[in-house]
Design a protein around this motif. Structure first.
Motif, PDB file in Angstrom:
ATOM      1  N   PHE A  30      -4.795  20.810  -6.526  1.00 48.40           N
ATOM      2  CA  PHE A  30      -5.958  20.460  -7.599  1.00 48.40           C
ATOM      3  C   PHE A  30      -5.196  20.109  -8.893  1.00 48.40           C
ATOM      4  O   PHE A  30      -4.402  20.669  -9.387  1.00 48.40           O
ATOM      5  CB  PHE A  30      -6.734  21.747  -7.749  1.00 48.40           C
ATOM      6  N   LEU A  31      -5.770  18.915  -9.262  1.00 45.65           N
ATOM      7  CA  LEU A  31      -5.249  18.428 -10.663  1.00 45.65           C
ATOM      8  C   LEU A  31      -6.426  18.677 -11.639  1.00 45.65           C
ATOM      9  O   LEU A  31      -7.456  18.093 -11.268  1.00 45.65           O
ATOM     10  CB  LEU A  31      -5.018  16.841 -10.468  1.00 45.65           C
ATOM     11  N   LEU A  32      -6.259  19.382 -12.586  1.00 40.51           N
ATOM     12  CA  LEU A  32      -7.418  19.913 -13.316  1.00 40.51           C
ATOM     13  C   LEU A  32      -7.226  18.830 -14.659  1.00 40.51           C
ATOM     14  O   LEU A  32      -6.366  18.887 -15.287  1.00 40.51           O
ATOM     15  CB  LEU A  32      -7.251  21.167 -13.970  1.00 40.51           C
ATOM     16  N   SER A  33      -8.415  18.583 -15.247  1.00 43.54           N
ATOM     17  CA  SER A  33      -8.642  17.609 -16.341  1.00 43.54           C
ATOM     18  C   SER A  33      -9.721  18.341 -17.561  1.00 43.54           C
ATOM     19  O   SER A  33     -10.439  19.183 -16.693  1.00 43.54           O
ATOM     20  CB  SER A  33      -9.069  16.266 -16.181  1.00 43.54           C
ATOM     21  N   CYS A  34      -9.326  18.361 -18.465  1.00 43.87           N
ATOM     22  CA  CYS A  34     -10.401  18.920 -19.527  1.00 43.87           C
ATOM     23  C   CYS A  34     -10.343  18.128 -20.788  1.00 43.87           C
ATOM     24  O   CYS A  34      -9.640  18.374 -21.633  1.00 43.87           O
ATOM     25  CB  CYS A  34      -9.643  20.365 -19.884  1.00 43.87           C
ATOM     26  N   ASP A  35     -11.582  17.490 -20.728  1.00 49.04           N
ATOM     27  CA  ASP A  35     -11.735  16.182 -21.644  1.00 49.04           C
ATOM     28  C   ASP A  35     -12.158  16.802 -22.992  1.00 49.04           C
ATOM     29  O   ASP A  35     -12.070  16.100 -24.053  1.00 49.04           O
ATOM     30  CB  ASP A  35     -12.907  15.347 -21.213  1.00 49.04           C
ATOM     31  N   HIS A  36     -12.866  17.943 -22.807  1.00 44.66           N
ATOM     32  CA  HIS A  36     -13.409  18.607 -24.219  1.00 44.66           C
ATOM     33  C   HIS A  36     -12.711  19.846 -24.704  1.00 44.66           C
ATOM     34  O   HIS A  36     -13.456  20.854 -24.898  1.00 44.66           O
ATOM     35  CB  HIS A  36     -14.981  18.604 -23.975  1.00 44.66           C
TER      36      HIS A  36
END
Ligand SMILES: [Zn+2]
Length: 267
Positions: A30-36
């Motif tokens: 899992f590659l986690l992204s957090c734009d906000h």
């Protein structure tokens, strides 16, 4: 601050870099992204003409998600890439140029610092904040693909419990569009939790016009992917954040096993 927004070098030496990463060596698929993730504003833009109380509201960032994302990243050993600057400066999950990219109004709040922005000032925000974040996500995915590391993109968000006067019943929602693999598994495991009201593409769905991270880094690259939205009142304090991170870590571990059993994580 009239001309400050026009500087082509928006970030000064006193401003932190826009991209934050955790567990870059993590072995999870899992590659986690957090734009906000963050709500910083470049010093050159002052306070965008807003009261301090507006800059801590959900219009500025996704309340609670930073802590959930970090704890989940640690539990899973999953690489997290996150954006430290406020979505009010430039929203990293909107196509640049879309009206919501640099919002003039967010919910009912006018953003004075975003009024009458020149093309050059908008470009400066893109170059300083949006571009480095998405360039880094692209690089990470390039590297993983070239190293034959299985990669499933999960984009983490939180939503306000009441929007435009309407209470939202869901505790958590999945957001997806074209991936047929991950979203059904995620829905199945979330719905197996007896205490949860789970949204299926609620409170939002993903589209090419309103989103950027999932269409561009997930769908266009052929990665399994889903967004997740957690209701903000559930992750407003440390105990809620830790509980949700633990719950999601357990669920993602089950999903990883299911994907491996299907042969879906072969390099
Ligand atoms: Zn968000």
């Amino acid at each position: 601050m009239d001309s400050a927004g026009d500087t082509s070098l928006l970030l000064s030496l006193e401003d932190v870099t826009p991209v934050h990463e955790e567990n870059a060596q993590g072995r999870s698929p899992f590659l986690l992204s957090c734009d906000h993730y963050g709500r910083l504003i470049p010093r050159a833009l002052g306070d965008l003409g807003l009261e301090a109380s507006e800059l801590t509201r959900h219009i500025a960032w996704d309340i609670g998600i930073a802590e959930v994302a970090e704890a989940l990243s640690n539990h899973l050993g999953a690489h997290l890439v996150a954006q430290r600057y406020s979505r009010l400066v430039i929203d990293c999950n909107r196509p640049p140029g879309a009206p919501a990219s640099i919002p003039r109004i967010s919910e009912a709040t006018v953003i004075p610092g975003n009024e009458g922005l020149s093309r050059e000032a908008a470009e400066a925000r893109r170059r300083a904040i949006f571009d480095p974040y998405h360039r880094r996500i692209r690089e990470i995915i390039d590297q993983r693909l070239s190293d034959a590391v299985p990669t499933v993109l999960v984009s983490l968000h939180s939503f306000t419990p009441v929007y435009a006067g309407i209470a939202r019943p869901w505790h958590i929602g999945t957001l997806y569009h074209r991936d047929p693999k991950l979203p059904p598994l995620l829905l199945k495991w979330l719905r197996a939790e007896p205490d949860l009201v789970v949204g299926d593409n609620e409170p939002y769905a993903v589209s090419d016009e309103t989103d950027y991270t999932i269409p561009v880094h997930g769908e266009a690259r052929g990665l399994m992917n889903s967004g997740i939205e957690i209701r903000q009142d559930l992750i407003a304090d440390q105990s809620g954040q830790q509980q949700w991170a633990e719950r999601l870590a357990r669920i993602f571990s089950e999903i990883e096993l299911a994907l491996r059993a299907q042969g879906a994580l072969l390099a």
